[in-house]
Design a protein around this motif. Structure first.
Motif, PDB file in Angstrom:
ATOM      1  N   THR A 112       4.423  -6.620  -4.862  1.00 55.13           N
ATOM      2  CA  THR A 112       4.253  -4.763  -4.587  1.00 55.13           C
ATOM      3  C   THR A 112       5.385  -4.530  -6.049  1.00 55.13           C
ATOM      4  N   GLU A 113       5.705  -3.599  -5.837  1.00 50.62           N
ATOM      5  CA  GLU A 113       6.584  -2.908  -6.846  1.00 50.62           C
ATOM      6  C   GLU A 113       7.877  -3.193  -7.079  1.00 50.62           C
ATOM      7  N   ASP A 114       8.963  -4.364  -6.147  1.00 54.19           N
ATOM      8  CA  ASP A 114       9.901  -4.116  -5.851  1.00 54.19           C
ATOM      9  C   ASP A 114       9.615  -5.863  -6.338  1.00 54.19           C
TER      10      ASP A 114
END
Length: 93
Positions: free
Chosen positions: A38-40
């Motif tokens: 994921t982006e995080d």
């Protein structure tokens, strides 16, 4: 008997070959699913197959996937219902 697992990894999982190694291990065991970041910087794995191979895969996750990773942790859930994956996919290689 087949099962499906959802695994969420966090910690030192970015840039250490984690997704590549997960895909490689899953394919060697004949498991199907997907592994994405994921982006995080969390990694999630949806994986399904015969319970014996799935248990071996989960042991692999618990021992630590990448020797380059300093620390990581995971959250895991098991399900009886399958999604019907036909291959092991990853957002890398």
């Amino acid at each position: 008997m087949k099962k499906r697992a959802y695994i969420q990894m966090h910690g030192d999982v970015d840039g250490v070959g984690f997704r590549f190694l997960v895909k490689q291990k899953a394919q060697s065991l004949g498991l199907k699913g997907c592994c994405k970041q994921t982006e995080d910087k969390l990694i999630y794995i949806h994986i399904e197959g015969n319970i014996q191979q799935l248990e071996e895969f989960l042991e692999y996750i618990q021992k630590g996937v990448s020797p380059l990773s300093q620390t990581n942790a995971y959250r895991m859930e098991l399900f009886d219902e399958l999604k019907g994956y036909t291959s092991m996919e990853s957002d890398i290689v």
